[in-house]
Design an enzyme around this catalytic site. Structure first.
Site, short mmCIF file in Angstrom:
data_model
loop_
_atom_site.label_atom_id
_atom_site.label_comp_id
_atom_site.label_asym_id
_atom_site.label_seq_id
_atom_site.Cartn_x
_atom_site.Cartn_y
_atom_site.Cartn_z
N CYS A 389 41.78 15.67 16.46
CA CYS A 389 41.83 16.88 15.63
C CYS A 389 42.84 17.88 16.19
O CYS A 389 43.14 18.88 15.54
CB CYS A 389 40.45 17.52 15.53
SG CYS A 389 39.77 18.04 17.12
N GLU A 435 43.51 16.14 10.98
CA GLU A 435 43.23 15.00 11.86
C GLU A 435 44.45 14.07 11.85
O GLU A 435 45.12 13.92 10.83
CB GLU A 435 42.01 14.22 11.36
CG GLU A 435 40.72 15.01 11.34
CD GLU A 435 39.98 14.98 12.66
OE1 GLU A 435 40.40 14.22 13.56
OE2 GLU A 435 38.98 15.72 12.80
#
Length: 443
Positions: A389, A435
């Site tokens: 992330c 992500e």
């Protein structure tokens, strides 16, 4: 609130980078939480593609600096970069909001909302009401407004700005599922309150909220610690169920009060589907899921593989993983509590002859270098799918570490991995975050 606030000297703190007023507070909060709001979604995806392209180019630059044999393309990319996979929902997608309680711009010291500024960094920090944030669900904002009324008209306790100077209320968390069931948690610092006083406050909360049919689960936590863990300060179920249930594909997951669950449920399905595609598993494959959390991905892919072994350092997360595996009738998944560097070597003899692929989805801190060393040393591991992330942070060090060439100084590492594909997945529309999945193989 960070303990840094308590330890910082006033002279160490810096002014806010914003001139915040009662009139512009919502605009400033939107700039902080949803900086891409106002741009078309196509434009947002273009910004995130460019950001991830720069990350891969930075990755390539670092590989050239260590004389890696990985050959970058003409645009400096270490591997193909697919387009950003879209989130099916771009507004009102957050299934969890964590609100703070702090003085507002008007001086009222029990304002519920989000920080403008950081208590450990800035001289003056304000809490701004969340009611114009487009990524929060309307039901969350409505319940938050109801708790604001509780703070204003019912409780006698103020916000806790400094652990050592008194005050009590700290946070109010709301999470919900696709069915509209809500789990809420009210959090305060107990200071010198007696158990009787805490019980009185819990009774007031129960009386105020228990007739709200949206709330299926209400928790209370009195914590003296910065990190709000159940182990240090137990979450007390005031009323309702202990869990709520969420669906992903054809599986159901019980979510407990301190469980991790991806914040955008529909986009999480896109993420997990992409990871499984990159793993390219079959019935002979064993998947090693390091940093498995509550086992969501492991459970989703279990029926398509020989077996799944999940490892996570959080005992509560592993307990949830085992419970959800049983809940879904999964019998070929094993979940182990402990650090990867400690537990993975114990599995070497058991896994050596298997067709092994690894998926890693660590926190923003990335994997410890010792974990990368172990993955490198285990020559039977041929593929790693790494999900990050924050790929521009510590994860980038992990990427480079996986690809460091072997030589006489590090021959124990085995042959290096090579990045073969990268796929960004947008779990956070209206924000700069995304992500990034990178697939590594060893040839």
């Amino acid at each position: 609130m960070s303990t840094l606030r308590k330890l910082s000297k006033v002279g160490d703190l810096i002014p806010l980078p914003y001139h915040i007023t009662p009139e512009n507070r919502f605009e400033i909060l939107n700039q902080i939480i949803t900086p891409l709001y106002g741009k078309s979604y196509d434009k947002q995806l273009g910004i995130k593609y460019t950001k991830n392209k720069k990350i891969l180019q930075s990755f390539g630059k670092r590989l050239r600096e260590i004389n890696s044999p990985v050959i970058c393309a003409g645009d400096g990319l270490v591997c193909p970069l697919e387009r950003v996979k879209e989130s099916p929902i771009v507004e009102r997608y957050r299934n969890k909001d964590e609100f703070s309680i702090w003085p507002g711009i008007d001086g009222y010291n029990r304002t519920l909302g989000f920080f403008v500024g950081q208590p450990s960094v800035n001289k003056q920090v304000y809490c701004v009401e969340p009611y114009h944030i487009v990524v929060s669900r309307e039901s969350h904002l409505s319940i938050a407004e109801k708790f604001q009324s509780y703070l204003k008209y019912i409780t006698k306790y103020d916000s806790c700005e400094n652990y050592g100077l008194g005050g009590h209320w700290r946070r109010f968390h709301i999470r919900s599922n696709c069915l509209g069931d809500h789990m809420v948690t009210a959090i305060l610092h107990p200071q010198q309150l007696s158990q009787e006083q805490l019980n009185d406050e819990m009774n007031q909360l129960r009386q105020f909220f228990e007739d709200d049919c949206r709330i299926k689960s209400f928790y209370f936590q009195a914590s003296r610690h910065t990190r709000l863990s159940d182990e240090k300060s137990p979450f007390i179920n005031i009323f309702g169920d202990k869990t709520i249930t969420e669906s992903l594909f054809d599986k159901k997951f019980e979510i407990s009060v301190d469980s991790f669950f991806q914040i955008n449920t529909t986009a999480a399905e896109v993420l997990y589907k992409t990871i499984m595609s990159e793993l390219n598993v079959n019935k002979k494959t064993t998947v090693l899921d390091i940093c498995c959390g509550t086992g969501t991905l492991a459970i989703l892919m279990a029926s398509d593989v020989c077996r799944v072994v999940g490892i996570d350092s959080s005992q509560s997360a592993i307990n949830d993983a085992k419970k959800n595996a049983a809940f879904n009738g999964i019998k070929n998944a094993v979940f182990i509590s402990g650090t990867v560097e400690r537990e993975l070597p114990k599995l070497v003899d058991e896994l050596y002859s298997d067709n092994i692929v690894v998926v890693a989805n660590p926190t923003r801190a990335g994997l410890h270098p010792s974990v990368i060393n172990i993955l490198r040393e285990l020559n039977f591991i041929r593929k790693i799918v790494y999900v990050s992330c924050k790929p521009e942070g510590y994860a980038l060090r992990n990427f480079v570490h996986l690809c460091v060439p072997s030589n006489r100084h590090n021959s124990h590492l085995g042959s290096p991995f090579v990045p073969i594909n990268a796929v960004p997945v947008d779990l956070f529309p209206q924000t700069n975050h995304c992500e990034l999945i990178i697939t590594f193989e060893r040839f």
